[in-house]
Design a protein around this motif. Structure first.
Motif, PDB file in Angstrom:
ATOM      1  N   SER A  46       0.835  -1.206   0.000  1.00 18.17           N
ATOM      2  CA  SER A  46       0.000   0.000   0.000  1.00 18.17           C
ATOM      3  C   SER A  46       0.865   1.250   0.000  1.00 18.17           C
ATOM      4  O   SER A  46       0.613   2.191  -0.768  1.00 18.17           O
ATOM      5  N   ALA A  47       1.906   1.267   0.841  1.00 13.83           N
ATOM      6  CA  ALA A  47       2.792   2.436   0.923  1.00 13.83           C
ATOM      7  C   ALA A  47       3.524   2.667  -0.395  1.00 13.83           C
ATOM      8  O   ALA A  47       3.622   3.805  -0.879  1.00 13.83           O
ATOM      9  N   LEU A  48       4.023   1.595  -1.001  1.00 20.73           N
ATOM     10  CA  LEU A  48       4.743   1.718  -2.268  1.00 20.73           C
ATOM     11  C   LEU A  48       3.802   2.145  -3.394  1.00 20.73           C
ATOM     12  O   LEU A  48       4.194   2.893  -4.298  1.00 20.73           O
ATOM     13  N   GLY A  49       2.545   1.680  -3.339  1.00 15.48           N
ATOM     14  CA  GLY A  49       1.568   2.091  -4.341  1.00 15.48           C
ATOM     15  C   GLY A  49       1.298   3.581  -4.298  1.00 15.48           C
ATOM     16  O   GLY A  49       1.200   4.243  -5.350  1.00 15.48           O
ATOM     17  N   VAL A  50       1.186   4.121  -3.095  1.00 19.57           N
ATOM     18  CA  VAL A  50       0.971   5.567  -2.961  1.00 19.57           C
ATOM     19  C   VAL A  50       2.218   6.327  -3.413  1.00 19.57           C
ATOM     20  O   VAL A  50       2.116   7.377  -4.066  1.00 19.57           O
ATOM     21  N   MET A  51       3.397   5.811  -3.094  1.00 21.73           N
ATOM     22  CA  MET A  51       4.627   6.439  -3.569  1.00 21.73           C
ATOM     23  C   MET A  51       4.634   6.518  -5.090  1.00 21.73           C
ATOM     24  O   MET A  51       4.983   7.550  -5.678  1.00 21.73           O
ATOM     25  N   ASP A  52       4.246   5.416  -5.752  1.00 23.84           N
ATOM     26  CA  ASP A  52       4.214   5.398  -7.220  1.00 23.84           C
ATOM     27  C   ASP A  52       3.200   6.392  -7.755  1.00 23.84           C
ATOM     28  O   ASP A  52       3.476   7.132  -8.710  1.00 23.84           O
ATOM     29  N   PHE A  53       2.017   6.409  -7.172  1.00 21.79           N
ATOM     30  CA  PHE A  53       0.948   7.296  -7.645  1.00 21.79           C
ATOM     31  C   PHE A  53       1.379   8.755  -7.561  1.00 21.79           C
ATOM     32  O   PHE A  53       1.222   9.524  -8.517  1.00 21.79           O
ATOM     33  N   VAL A  54       1.935   9.131  -6.416  1.00 16.92           N
ATOM     34  CA  VAL A  54       2.316  10.533  -6.207  1.00 16.92           C
ATOM     35  C   VAL A  54       3.550  10.884  -7.035  1.00 16.92           C
ATOM     36  O   VAL A  54       3.626  11.960  -7.632  1.00 16.92           O
ATOM     37  N   LEU A  55       4.521   9.975  -7.105  1.00 18.95           N
ATOM     38  CA  LEU A  55       5.742  10.253  -7.858  1.00 18.95           C
ATOM     39  C   LEU A  55       5.447  10.400  -9.349  1.00 18.95           C
ATOM     40  O   LEU A  55       6.023  11.261 -10.031  1.00 18.95           O
ATOM     41  N   SER A  56       4.546   9.580  -9.858  1.00 18.95           N
ATOM     42  CA  SER A  56       4.138   9.707 -11.262  1.00 18.95           C
ATOM     43  C   SER A  56       3.514  11.074 -11.517  1.00 18.95           C
ATOM     44  O   SER A  56       3.806  11.732 -12.533  1.00 18.95           O
ATOM     45  N   ALA A  57       2.668  11.532 -10.596  1.00 23.23           N
ATOM     46  CA  ALA A  57       2.047  12.847 -10.742  1.00 23.23           C
ATOM     47  C   ALA A  57       3.087  13.959 -10.659  1.00 23.23           C
ATOM     48  O   ALA A  57       3.050  14.930 -11.425  1.00 23.23           O
ATOM     49  N   ILE A  58       4.041  13.807  -9.739  1.00 28.96           N
ATOM     50  CA  ILE A  58       5.093  14.818  -9.575  1.00 28.96           C
ATOM     51  C   ILE A  58       5.893  14.988 -10.862  1.00 28.96           C
ATOM     52  O   ILE A  58       6.158  16.110 -11.309  1.00 28.96           O
TER      53      ILE A  58
END
Length: 348
Positions: A142-154
């Motif tokens: 879950s934590a890594l998924g949120v990291m991916d989601f936010v990093l992709s947006a960044i």
């Protein structure tokens, strides 16, 4: 600076020193619409440092397995820190869109700088390490998924300002088979099925406690790389379950709930989470009394300033109701802090 006078910096030399993206981003942050700017090479250096920060956080993500280009985010199973960073991402997307519409490109850069450096890297990623390094695979995923989601947006938000590093990281992390320049802009993630206000208030309180704890350690002269003991007296519910994350963010040896009295050698601070202390065995009572007296005087001055505004009938009648209410809440919070500091002072 004037090209004819020969006192302008050579862009190629700056690129060689700080990188093309560092130069672009540094210039954009200090270039308000329709105004001349006073060039400062330190701003370009900050652009380079920002690029390094972005690269490092992407490499940290890569160390924990392949990224997911389209992670499935289950809002109900997210940590409170993940919900907070997603809410801040939504706010940043709105702020960036508003700044673009008004042609305030320097504000776009500043919003992205603040979000990436502080909200994402310094707070969320550090808090998420509790789950990433845990034995619970569901929490880690879950934590890594949120990291991916936010990093992709960044990366997509930063691409117009920093095209080279964002293209490289987009490919390195596998967020898309095509160039990032063809990727659609990020969209906000709905956060309707959680008590967002309650969660954000709790996270804000916990982060404030961390900041107060770090300040106490600094005031006591304890090096940041030295493990310390932090007793706490929470004023909000659910703090005990967040102690592992608090401990990580504080760099603590232990974080434990104090009983009626503070352990001997503890200096105390007041945060939105409640009271937090740091153990300093050699701390002299006289030094702690002096520190508390200084803090009490500071809070007292702030209370007087807010009270004077609220006593001003013209301010209360003319100011927006939300502003007046915010001042009343601030006075209430300051009064509570003042009372707790006085109590701590009396027992020393």
């Amino acid at each position: 600076m004037s090209k004819s006078l020969g006192n302008s910096p050579d862009p190629l030399e700056l690129i060689d020193k700080y990188g093309a993206d560092g130069l672009r981003f540094g210039l954009m942050r200090i270039a308000p619409t329709g105004q001349d700017i006073r060039f400062d090479e330190r701003q370009i250096e900050e652009g380079r440092n920002f690029a390094t920060k972005l690269w490092n956080v992407a490499r940290f993500r890569q160390m924990h397995g392949p990224s997911d280009a389209a992670p499935k985010i289950d809002i109900q199973k997210l940590s409170i820190y993940a919900v907070e960073v997603l809410a801040r991402l939504n706010e940043t997307i709105d702020a960036v869109e508003t700044a673009y519409r008004e042609y305030h490109f320097n504000l776009v850069a500043q919003h992205l700088y603040d979000f990436v450096w502080s909200d994402y890297c310094d707070w969320f990623v550090e808090a998420a390490k509790t789950d990433i390094f845990s034995d619970d695979e569901a929490k880690k995923k879950s934590a890594l998924g949120v990291m991916d989601f936010v990093l992709s947006a960044i990366l997509r938000l930063l691409h117009p300002f920093m095209p080279h590093i964002t293209e490289e990281l987009w490919s390195l992390l596998g967020f898309g088979s095509n160039s990032i320049q063809f990727a659609p802009p990020p969209k906000k993630l709905p956060l309707d099925n959680v008590d967002l206000t309650k969660i954000r208030q709790k996270v804000t309180a916990l982060y404030d406690a961390v900041q107060v704890g770090r300040n106490l350690r600094s005031e006591a002269g304890i090096p940041s790389n030295t493990k310390s003991n932090f007793p706490i007296k929470p004023a909000i519910p659910g703090v005990e379950e967040e102690i592992p994350t608090l401990s990580r963010l504080l760099g603590a040896d232990t974080v434990e709930t104090a009983q009626l009295e503070w352990p001997i050698g503890t200096i105390v601070g007041i945060s939105k989470m409640g009271e937090i202390g740091v153990r300093v065995a050699s701390r002299e009572p006289g030094l702690e009394r002096a520190r508390l007296d200084k803090e009490i005087a500071k809070i007292d001055d702030q209370m007087r300033t807010v009270q004077e505004k609220l006593n001003n009938k013209s301010f209360v009648d003319r100011a927006p109701s939300g502003v007046v209410e915010e001042h009343r809440k601030r006075l209430k919070d300051l009064t509570a802090q003042f009372s707790k500091l006085r109590q701590a002072r009396e027992v020393i």
